[in-house]
Write an enzyme that holds these catalytic residues in place. Structure first.
Site, PDB file in Angstrom:
ATOM      1  N   GLU A 124       5.097   6.980  -3.794  1.00 10.01           N
ATOM      2  CA  GLU A 124       5.653   7.760  -2.680  1.00 10.01           C
ATOM      3  C   GLU A 124       6.849   7.035  -2.068  1.00 10.01           C
ATOM      4  O   GLU A 124       7.850   7.652  -1.684  1.00 10.01           O
ATOM      5  CB  GLU A 124       4.602   7.955  -1.578  1.00 10.01           C
ATOM      6  N   CYS A 184       4.601   1.572  -4.125  1.00 14.77           N
ATOM      7  CA  CYS A 184       3.883   2.820  -4.415  1.00 14.77           C
ATOM      8  C   CYS A 184       4.862   3.918  -4.834  1.00 14.77           C
ATOM      9  O   CYS A 184       6.042   3.907  -4.465  1.00 14.77           O
ATOM     10  CB  CYS A 184       3.146   3.294  -3.171  1.00 14.77           C
ATOM     11  N   ASN A 232       4.706   4.386  -9.274  1.00 16.76           N
ATOM     12  CA  ASN A 232       4.437   3.041  -8.767  1.00 16.76           C
ATOM     13  C   ASN A 232       4.981   1.985  -9.724  1.00 16.76           C
ATOM     14  O   ASN A 232       4.975   2.162 -10.945  1.00 16.76           O
ATOM     15  CB  ASN A 232       2.957   2.821  -8.455  1.00 16.76           C
TER      16      ASN A 232
HETATM   17  N1  THU Z   1      -0.470   3.348  -5.300  1.00 16.91           N
HETATM   18  C1  THU Z   1       0.524   4.274  -5.138  1.00 16.91           C
HETATM   19  O1  THU Z   1       1.480   4.336  -5.928  1.00 16.91           O
HETATM   20  N2  THU Z   1       0.441   5.112  -4.069  1.00 16.91           N
HETATM   21  C2  THU Z   1      -0.547   5.074  -3.135  1.00 16.91           C
HETATM   22  O2  THU Z   1      -0.454   5.748  -2.122  1.00 16.91           O
HETATM   23  C3  THU Z   1      -1.735   4.254  -3.371  1.00 16.91           C
HETATM   24  C4  THU Z   1      -1.588   3.212  -4.415  1.00 16.91           C
HETATM   25  C5  THU Z   1      -0.346   2.411  -6.421  1.00 16.91           C
HETATM   26  C6  THU Z   1      -0.083   1.007  -5.959  1.00 16.91           C
HETATM   27  C7  THU Z   1      -0.639   0.209  -7.114  1.00 16.91           C
HETATM   28  O3  THU Z   1       0.373   0.083  -8.093  1.00 16.91           O
HETATM   29  C8  THU Z   1      -1.742   1.079  -7.682  1.00 16.91           C
HETATM   30  O4  THU Z   1      -1.565   2.374  -7.143  1.00 16.91           O
HETATM   31  C9  THU Z   1      -3.136   0.598  -7.335  1.00 16.91           C
HETATM   32  O5  THU Z   1      -3.270   0.385  -5.974  1.00 16.91           O
END
Ligand code: THU
Length: 277
Positions: A203, A201, A190
């Protein structure tokens, strides 16, 4: 056989982690008993005669509705989670949910082929797809040990990618590792932004990197976060993964190890996609 019978059959293959077969079988029997007792299904777990670490969970559901009720039974879900912690579990027949593509294919090869076709082929435009009949190097079915190693590789890659996360605002680092159907692993983490809303994110980063490298067919994604409960992909990520990856296998892990395996169709029921346009 009538189609309506076939669509209520589920068969799962479980490749159990070495030495945990007895534990697996005890849990599987508990789950079978629960399914039978509640008349959700006629359920049985059958060992593979040639391969002691392999079992088949066969469920003939009483009805699609009964199957759905079993999926919201907390006791059944808790047992399923425990089972997925000690075995690599894959659906070979999933005939419960009707009205969706490819639920009743009789074997893994068919499902792998479908997943390979997923993504851009499901979209009307199909822009940018490499032409030609690419040979897939990983079509050979893997033994349980190699399958476990590959899962460990995928989770390890996600874990390492997590270290690169730029998450100064949430301090919640996430790593993802996306496996293409030729076995390539592409990672993401992320990346947050001071405007918050521009954060991306892990993914999505992995998927965009993969697409931009020309990959168009995917099999699995591992997601690692430092959370006690498994960190499932957010709603936006589910949509993006579905759009380009189809019914991916989703492996969730925290820093202590793997926490569960899911199919994207279960995390994103009734998806919106290009078919509707
Ligand atoms: N986050 C992800 O990278 N993937 C997800 O599916 C859920 C959330 C990250 C986004 C943000 O940088 C941190 O987690 C907190 O929400």
């Amino acid at each position: 056989m009538a189609v309506s019978d076939r669509t209520r059959l589920s068969v799962l293959i479980a490749d159990v982690h070495a030495g945990r077969e007895a534990e697996f079988l005890a849990l599987a029997r508990q789950l079978d008993d629960l399914l039978n007792r509640n008349k959700y299904a006629r359920a049985d777990t059958i060992g593979d005669e040639a391969l002691p670490s392999r079992f088949y969970a066969v469920r003939q559901w009483t009805s699609a509705e009964a199957a759905r009720r079993s999926h919201s039974n907390p006791e059944a879900n808790a047992l399923s989670v425990q089972l997925s912690e000690i075995a690599l579990i894959n659906h070979v027949v999933n005939g419960v949910r009707q009205g969706n593509r490819g639920r009743t294919e009789p074997d893994r090869r068919a499902r792998a082929d479908r997943d390979r076709r997923a993504g851009f082929e499901r979209r009307a435009g199909d822009v940018g797809r490499p032409t030609g009949n690419r040979r897939i190097g990983r079509e050979r079915r893997l033994g349980p040990r190699r399958a476990r190693e590959r899962t460990a590789d995928l989770i390890g890659a996600a874990r390492r990618a997590r270290e690169n996360a730029a998450a100064p605002f949430s301090n919640f680092k996430v790593g993802a590792a996306l496996e293409t159907s030729d076995g390539t692993i592409i990672t993401g983490c992320n990346v947050e932004n001071s405007t918050y809303g521009l954060s991306v994110c892990a993914e999505q980063v992995a998927m965009v990197k993969a697409l931009s490298d020309g990959h168009r067919a995917f099999t699995r994604i591992a997601i690692v976060a430092d959370s006690e409960a498994p960190a499932a992909p957010c709603g936006a990520c589910r949509q993006i993964l579905w759009e380009f990856g189809g019914n991916l296998e989703i492996r969730l892990a925290n820093l202590a190890g793997e926490q569960g395996t899911h199919r994207l169709e279960d995390l994103l029921p009734l998806p919106f996609d290009g078919h509707l346009l």
